[in-house]
Design an enzyme around this catalytic site. Structure first.
Site, mmCIF file in Angstrom:
data_model
loop_
_atom_site.group_PDB
_atom_site.id
_atom_site.type_symbol
_atom_site.label_atom_id
_atom_site.label_comp_id
_atom_site.label_asym_id
_atom_site.label_seq_id
_atom_site.Cartn_x
_atom_site.Cartn_y
_atom_site.Cartn_z
ATOM 1 N N GLU A 51 34.096 66.836 54.222
ATOM 2 C CA GLU A 51 34.404 67.610 53.014
ATOM 3 C C GLU A 51 35.809 67.275 52.505
ATOM 4 O O GLU A 51 36.784 67.230 53.256
ATOM 5 C CB GLU A 51 34.241 69.126 53.204
ATOM 6 C CG GLU A 51 34.335 69.903 51.894
ATOM 7 C CD GLU A 51 33.406 69.335 50.801
ATOM 8 O OE1 GLU A 51 33.841 68.420 50.094
ATOM 9 O OE2 GLU A 51 32.259 69.821 50.669
ATOM 10 N N ASP A 84 28.660 69.552 47.902
ATOM 11 C CA ASP A 84 28.639 70.362 46.675
ATOM 12 C C ASP A 84 27.555 69.878 45.715
ATOM 13 O O ASP A 84 27.643 70.079 44.516
ATOM 14 C CB ASP A 84 30.018 70.334 46.013
ATOM 15 C CG ASP A 84 30.474 68.912 45.692
ATOM 16 O OD1 ASP A 84 29.683 67.962 45.918
ATOM 17 O OD2 ASP A 84 31.618 68.750 45.220
ATOM 18 N N HIS A 121 17.062 38.795 34.620
ATOM 19 C CA HIS A 121 17.577 39.788 33.682
ATOM 20 C C HIS A 121 19.004 39.426 33.323
ATOM 21 O O HIS A 121 19.747 38.838 34.133
ATOM 22 C CB HIS A 121 17.493 41.212 34.249
ATOM 23 C CG HIS A 121 18.327 41.445 35.468
ATOM 24 N ND1 HIS A 121 19.666 41.802 35.400
ATOM 25 C CD2 HIS A 121 18.038 41.353 36.781
ATOM 26 C CE1 HIS A 121 20.133 41.939 36.635
ATOM 27 N NE2 HIS A 121 19.171 41.656 37.494
ATOM 28 N N ASP A 171 4.655 51.549 32.899
ATOM 29 C CA ASP A 171 5.223 50.312 32.328
ATOM 30 C C ASP A 171 5.867 49.422 33.390
ATOM 31 O O ASP A 171 6.076 48.227 33.143
ATOM 32 C CB ASP A 171 6.290 50.650 31.280
ATOM 33 C CG ASP A 171 5.729 51.335 30.045
ATOM 34 O OD1 ASP A 171 4.497 51.403 29.905
ATOM 35 O OD2 ASP A 171 6.543 51.817 29.222
HETATM 36 O O1 AHR Z 1 33.901 64.911 50.990
HETATM 37 C C1 AHR Z 1 33.401 64.173 49.940
HETATM 38 C C2 AHR Z 1 32.691 65.038 48.931
HETATM 39 O O2 AHR Z 1 33.615 65.854 48.297
HETATM 40 C C3 AHR Z 1 31.722 66.022 49.459
HETATM 41 O O3 AHR Z 1 30.491 65.478 49.848
HETATM 42 C C4 AHR Z 1 31.551 66.924 48.294
HETATM 43 O O4 AHR Z 1 31.145 68.205 48.670
HETATM 44 C C5 AHR Z 1 32.923 66.917 47.662
HETATM 45 O O5 AHR Z 1 32.849 66.621 46.298
#
Ligand code: AHR
Length: 521
Positions: free
Chosen positions: A246, A322, A439, A511
């Site tokens: 996090e 998040d 492409h 497609d």
């Molecule tokens: O820690 C990286 C990211 O930061 C997490 O996955 C997310 O919850 C936050 O935006």
């Protein structure tokens, strides 16, 4: 190997002790001659973790059972034609996925993976991720579901499907049972496609917030795979296995560059992460062969909030804590454990992963074969993919055996081993030797091979079973989320939604699906 997996061993499993000696014996059994020759040979990842005293509390796979006694469902698909769902199970206890059941159920339509069952018995199933701080692109701002046919694979000699995470796709369980919280120790691994990643945040598998929000440093502990440099990076250009703790993807003790975390991009990559009080480790290796290497093993980051950890115990797949859902990757199997697994237990799990034989799925397109590619959308079922006679455009038009010879030749292709990856294919024009379908700016062209790396990548496509339950679809090697498509009778490389007009979601599945037909010329 799969035949060994048809006999459930519940009694024997219950009698296993948790001693270190048992783990050593199990490892030896798995490793003897690289084959499954002893009693321990029937030990699958969660049997091995249990024997090591760190049992699985979640076990997810769309390719195989992760307990030798498991005979339940692996995942659930929903088909577009009538909205009904079907659980896809295993061929036998402890065995591989019954992909034929999916193929039969999804024939002639598109299927999405709606749920990945938890094999641990704790009910920690993964469903479409609900909205979080970052909304998803799906209904009620949930995340998208994975296309069920986009990641075919061969495992133990059997066809199976992985979970193809395009940006916007994500799975989650916010109400788990038995998953580590606070500073409790845990471990996890995932087997991933090392060639499918990006720098978006955050292709994770593991422990996250139960709220869908960024609840601060130390509130998640998930294994990350990709090329993000936002918080950290390792040696080379990536992708890297990192720890999403996090507000940071950690490649080593602190944020930023850590030389000990190498670029790792095996087609099948094993990624592990484990963490306990002031201690965590990243390990990784080639899921097809060889052991695990340790990329970091040490104390928690210095920054405030990571020691002690404040894990909340949700489980995410393909997204950040998040609900950041901008990332891509492919997941085949993974587990989370209670307790900090020993390296020797993880080594035994890696040996089991090696032994099952993850290999690339074969589309049946043989280099040297002459083919034509027939559209499947209802508008255009007599149309074939062809180049223009007068310019380098690629289009679809009606062609048949009674068409002029030039038209038939324009719609005929010679399959070549992929110019940039021999596991994929390229298409050489049958009437313009040395010119290939490629492409450029996401439009299809017929151009002469200039020998460049860019051309080779632009002209390489990695087929998978067709998006509408027929034939094949052809994602680009360099843009795995974009596939060969016709749109207003012109050929493009198109995403299922995106910024170009030809990325329209209408008819995308149809497609982008092609029948491999006898050569028109
Ligand atoms: O820690 C990286 C990211 O930061 C997490 O996955 C997310 O919850 C936050 O935006």
């Amino acid at each position: 190997m799969s035949a060994l997996r048809t006999s459930p061993l519940p009694g024997r499993l219950r009698r296993w002790s948790l001693s270190a000696g048992t783990v050593v014996a199990l490892i030896a059994g798995v490793l003897v001659g690289g084959t499954r020759t002893s009693q321990a040979a029937d030990s699958l990842p969660c049997d091995l973790y249990a024997a090591g005293g760190t049992p699985c509390v979640a076990a997810h796979s769309t390719t195989r059972a992760l307990y030798s006694a498991y005979s339940g469902p692996l995942y659930r698909v929903r088909r577009a034609s009538d909205g009904t769902t079907k659980d896809i199970g295993v061929l036998g206890a402890g065995g591989y996925a019954d992909a034929a059941a999916q193929d039969a159920f999804c024939a002639g339509t598109n299927c999405l993976i709606t749920l990945i069952h938890d094999q641990s018995g704790r009910g920690n199933d993964l469903n479409s991720a609900p909205t979080g701080y970052w909304p998803g692109p799906g209904p009620d701002r949930t995340d998208n579901l994975a296309d069920a046919t986009a990641a075919p694979v061969t495992v133990g000699g059997h066809k199976a499907y992985g979970v193809f995470v395009a940006p916007g796709t994500g799975y989650r369980d916010n109400r788990t049972n038995g998953v580590a919280t606070g500073d409790d120790p845990e471990g996890m691994y995932a087997v991933l496609d090392g060639t499918h990643s990006d720098k978006g945040c955050c292709f994770d598998y593991g422990n996250a917030e139960t709220t869908g929000n960024d609840d601060g440093n130390g509130t998640m502990e998930a294994v990350y795979f990709g090329t993000s440099r936002t918080w950290g990076s390792g040696a080379g250009s990536g992708p890297w296995i990192m720890a999403d703790l996090e507000n940071g993807l950690f490649s080593g003790v602190n944020r930023g560059y850590n030389a000990g975390d190498p670029t790792i991009d095996h087609r099948f990559t094993t990624a592990t992460l484990k963490g306990g009080p002031d201690h965590w480790a990243i390990r990784g290796g080639n899921a097809e062969s060889g052991g695990l290497s340790t990329f970091y093993d040490g104390v928690r980051p210095d920054a405030a909030g990571y020691d002690p950890m404040k894990k909340q115990g949700a489980i995410v797949l393909g997204i950040g804590g998040d609900n950041s859902n901008a990332s891509a990757g492919t997941f085949y199997e993974g587990v989370m454990t209670s307790g900090y697994p020993s390296d020797s237990t993880e080594d035994a799990v890696q040996a089991d992963i090696n032994s099952v034989g993850y290999t690339v799925w074969s589309s049946g397109l043989v280099p040297g074969a002459r083919i034509s590619l027939k559209a499947t959308t209802a508008c255009c079922t007599g149309h074939y993919l062809r180049h223009d006679a007068a310019d380098s455009d690629v289009v679809i038009s009606p062609v048949s055996s009674s068409s002029a010879g030039a038209d038939r030749a324009n719609a005929t292709w010679i399959v070549r081993a992929g110019l940039a990856d021999s596991a994929c294919v390229s298409f050489e024009s049958a009437d313009n030797a040395g010119q290939f379908l490629r492409h450029a700016a996401f439009e299809l062209r017929l151009n002469a091979d200039d020998g460049s790396r860019l051309f080779a990548r632009d002209a390489t496509f990695c087929p998978h079973p067709g998006n509408n339950g027929q034939g094949l679809s052809f994602p680009s090697l360099g843009y795995p989320e974009k596939e060969i498509r016709h749109f207003e009778y012109t050929g493009y490389l198109a995403g299922d939604g995106g910024s170009n007009t030809w990325d329209s979601k209408n008819y995308w599945y149809q497609d982008t699906t092609w029948l491999v037909a006898s050569p028109l010329s």
